[in-house]
Design an enzyme around this catalytic site. Structure first.
Site, PDB file in Angstrom:
ATOM      1  CG  ASP A 111      -8.918   8.698   8.286  1.00 33.11           C
ATOM      2  OD1 ASP A 111      -8.526   9.471   7.397  1.00 33.11           O
ATOM      3  OD2 ASP A 111      -9.042   7.471   8.124  1.00 33.11           O
TER       4      ASP A 111
ATOM      5  N   GLY B   7      -0.057   2.385   5.414  1.00 32.67           N
ATOM      6  CA  GLY B   7      -1.399   2.889   5.146  1.00 32.67           C
ATOM      7  C   GLY B   7      -1.456   4.100   4.260  1.00 32.67           C
TER       8      GLY B   7
ATOM      9  CG  HIS C  22      -2.356   4.981   8.809  1.00 35.50           C
ATOM     10  ND1 HIS C  22      -3.004   4.663   9.987  1.00 35.50           N
ATOM     11  CD2 HIS C  22      -3.335   5.146   7.869  1.00 35.50           C
ATOM     12  CE1 HIS C  22      -4.318   4.642   9.763  1.00 35.50           C
ATOM     13  NE2 HIS C  22      -4.541   4.929   8.494  1.00 35.50           N
TER      14      HIS C  22
ATOM     15  CG  ASP D 155     -11.175   7.187   5.385  1.00 38.49           C
ATOM     16  OD1 ASP D 155     -11.490   7.984   6.289  1.00 38.49           O
ATOM     17  OD2 ASP D 155     -10.101   6.561   5.392  1.00 38.49           O
TER      18      ASP D 155
ATOM     19  CG  HIS E 291      -8.686   3.523   8.109  1.00 32.69           C
ATOM     20  ND1 HIS E 291      -9.166   4.244   7.035  1.00 32.69           N
ATOM     21  CD2 HIS E 291      -8.837   2.211   7.808  1.00 32.69           C
ATOM     22  CE1 HIS E 291      -9.597   3.395   6.113  1.00 32.69           C
ATOM     23  NE2 HIS E 291      -9.409   2.163   6.557  1.00 32.69           N
TER      24      HIS E 291
ATOM     25  CE1 TYR F  84      -7.389   6.591   0.375  1.00 34.11           C
ATOM     26  CE2 TYR F  84      -9.117   5.991   1.924  1.00 34.11           C
ATOM     27  CZ  TYR F  84      -7.804   6.298   1.654  1.00 34.11           C
ATOM     28  OH  TYR F  84      -6.887   6.332   2.686  1.00 34.11           O
TER      29      TYR F  84
ATOM     30  CG  ASP G 192      -0.293  -0.058   2.538  1.00 34.99           C
ATOM     31  OD1 ASP G 192       0.948  -0.194   2.570  1.00 34.99           O
ATOM     32  OD2 ASP G 192      -0.999   0.013   3.562  1.00 34.99           O
TER      33      ASP G 192
END
Length: 411
Positions: free
Chosen positions: A192, A157, A149, A287, A194, A330, A107
Site C-alpha cells: 500500500d 485510516g 490501520h 493507492d 501508506h 480510491y 476518516d
C-alpha cells in the site's frame, strides 16, 4: 477460527476466491470506498474468471463463501470495549461522546451496517487464512480485506477491523496435525502507499534478541505530515536500541515507479529467503498506482517492477502459501481493473492488459480508455540513485542481523 472448509481433493489446487453477496454488499457501504467491492467483483465476473472449467481444463478458481467472524475470534486482538462501542448502533448523545476515544469520527465515521461490516470482513480474511492453513488451496484472495490501520482499540485510516492482524495470529498457531510439531512462520508484505502502522506495531518487539514467528515488511511513502505518523515507518537503524529485524520498512519518496520497485525488489526477496515463511500475506493496496487521487506514486500495473510483476513473482515463484488482500485505492474503476488483473495473474491465466473491458452493465464506468491497463503517468520519480543506494546499504546490515537471528532460532 475453526474452518468449515474441507479439502477439494484436487491434484492441482485452484486459487480460493473469497466471496459472498453479503460480503460485497456490506463492503460496498464502506464510506471511503462506496461501491468499490461491487465494481471489483462485477468486472471479475465480466471476464469470466471464476467460471468453472469442464472437461480436461483444470479448475483455476474455487469460490469460497466466508462466514462472519464470531465475537471470540474478534477478541483474539480487539478489546471488548472497542467492539462493544463500534458494534452498537445507538445514536444517543452519551454513546456518541465516546466516538473520539475509539477513532470513530473524521476518516472513520460510524455508518449503517458497521456491525455486519466488522464481522463480515474479519470473517472473510479469516476464511482465506483457513483455506491455506487447512491445505484446501495454496493461494487465497480476499479483496475486501487488508485493513492495515485498524488498531486494537481504535479505528483509523478508513479501517474499522484489524483483519490482517487477526489472520496473522491465526496462521502463526501451531498446526495440531503437523508432525513434527512446528511453529509456522508468517511474513506480512504490505504494498500500500501508506505504512502498515497497526500491523507493524502489533508485532513489533523493540530490542528483542531472539527470532520471531512473524515478520512484517512495508513498502510505502513517508514524508513529514504524511499519514500515518509512526517512527516505524522510517528506514530501520540497526544501531537503534529498539531495532527489531522482524519489523521492517522500505520508505520511498514521491513518484516511485516500476523502475524503483524493480531496483528494491532484490531486498524483498533476500529478506524472504532468510526468513523462509510458511505463509505469506500480501496487502495489495492500490493507492500507489498512477491515476489514484492520492497522486503520490507513479506505479503501473504491467511491465518489470510493476504491481502485476511483483504479484506474479510472489504467487508463482515464492515458496509457501499465500493470501492476497486488498487495501487502499480510491480510483474505483482502477481498483476493479487492478484486482481483476491480479486475480487472473494468481490463477495462472493473466489477462492481456490491452484487453477491452467487456460490454456489461458497468461498462461506462471505465471510460475513457475502456481497457484493462493502468499505465504510468508523467510524474517524476524522486527516488534518487543516492537514496536507493542508502536503502541497499542499510538492508545489508539488516539482513545480516536477520540471518544471525534465524540461524540461532529454534522455531
Amino acid at each position: 477460527m475453526d474452518s468449515r472448509v474441507e479439502s477439494t481433493g484436487l491434484r492441482a489446487k485452484p486459487v480460493a476466491y473469497i466471496f459472498s453477496e453479503d460480503l460485497v454488499k456490506i463492503s460496498s457501504r464502506l464510506p471511503s470506498n462506496r461501491n468499490r467491492s461491487f465494481l471489483v467483483y462485477s468486472l471479475v465476473q465480466a471476464y469470466g474468471l471464476l467460471t468453472k472449467c469442464t472437461g480436461q481444463a483444470p479448475q483455476r478458481f474455487l469460490v469460497v463463501r466466508p462466514r462472519p467472524a464470531g465475537k471470540k475470534e474478534l477478541l483474539a486482538y480487539h478489546t471488548h470495549d472497542y467492539l462493544e462501542y463500534a458494534m452498537n448502533q445507538s445514536s444517543d448523545a452519551q454513546h456518541l461522546l465516546g466516538a473520539s476515544e475509539f477513532g470513530l469520527e473524521d476518516d472513520c465515521p460510524m455508518f449503517h451496517g458497521i456491525n455486519d461490516y466488522i464481522t463480515q470482513v474479519a470473517g472473510a480474511t479469516l476464511t482465506g487464512a483457513a483455506v491455506i492453513r487447512n491445505d484446501v488451496s495454496d493461494v487465497s484472495i480476499c479483496w475486501d480485506g487488508g485493513r492495515h490501520h485498524a488498531k486494537k482499540a481504535q479505528a483509523s485510516g478508513y479501517c474499522y477491523v484489524a483483519d490482517c492482524v487477526l489472520a496473522i495470529l491465526f496462521l502463526k498457531r501451531t498446526v495440531p496435525s503437523a508432525q513434527p510439531l512446528k511453529k509456522p512462520r508468517v511474513m506480512y508484505l504490505d504494498l500500500d502507499l501508506h505504512f502498515s502502522d497497526a500491523v507493524s506495531q502489533a508485532f513489533f518487539r523493540p530490542g528483542s534478541t531472539t527470532a520471531a514467528q512473524v515478520l512484517t515488511l512495508s513498502i510505502h511513502h513517508t514524508a513529514p505530515g504524511f499519514f500515518p505518523i509512526s517512527p516505524l515507518a522510517s528506514l530501520p537503524d540497526v544501531n537503534d536500541p529498539t531495532f527489531d529485524p522482524f519489523t521492517l520498512s522500505v520508505p520511498l519518496t514521491a513518484g516511485a515507479s516500476a523502475k524503483t520497485f524493480l531496483r528494491i525488489w532484490p531486498i524483498i526477496e533476500h529478506v524472504k529467503d532468510i526468513f523462509r515463511p510458511d505463509f505469506i500475506i500480501v496487502q495489495c493496496g492500490l493507492d500507489g498506482l498512477a491515476g489514484d487521487p492520492m497522486a503520490t506514486f507513479n506505479w503501473s500495473l504491467g511491465g518489470e517492477g510493476s504491481l502485476g510483476w511483483c504479484i506474479h513473482r510472489i504467487v508463482h515463484e515464492w515458496q509457501g502459501k499465500k493470501m492476497l488482500l486488498g487495501g487502499g485505492g480510491y480510483n474505483t474503476p482502477n481498483a476493479a481493473r487492478a484486482w481483476t488483473y491480479l486475480t487472473s495473474v494468481a490463477g495462472g491465466i493473466p489477462l492481456s492488459l490491452d484487453a477491452d473491458i467487456p460490454e456489461y452493465s458497468a461498462y461506462l464506468q471505465f471510460k475513457p480508455s475502456f481497457t484493462l491497463d493502468i499505465p504510468a503517468g508523467n510524474m517524476q520519480d524522486q527516488n534518487t540513485e543516492e537514496y536507493l543506494q542508502t536503502i541497499e546499504a542499510t538492508y545489508e546490515g539488516i539482513t545480516s542481523v536477520l540471518h544471525s537471528r534465524m540461524v540461532s532460532s529454534t522455531l
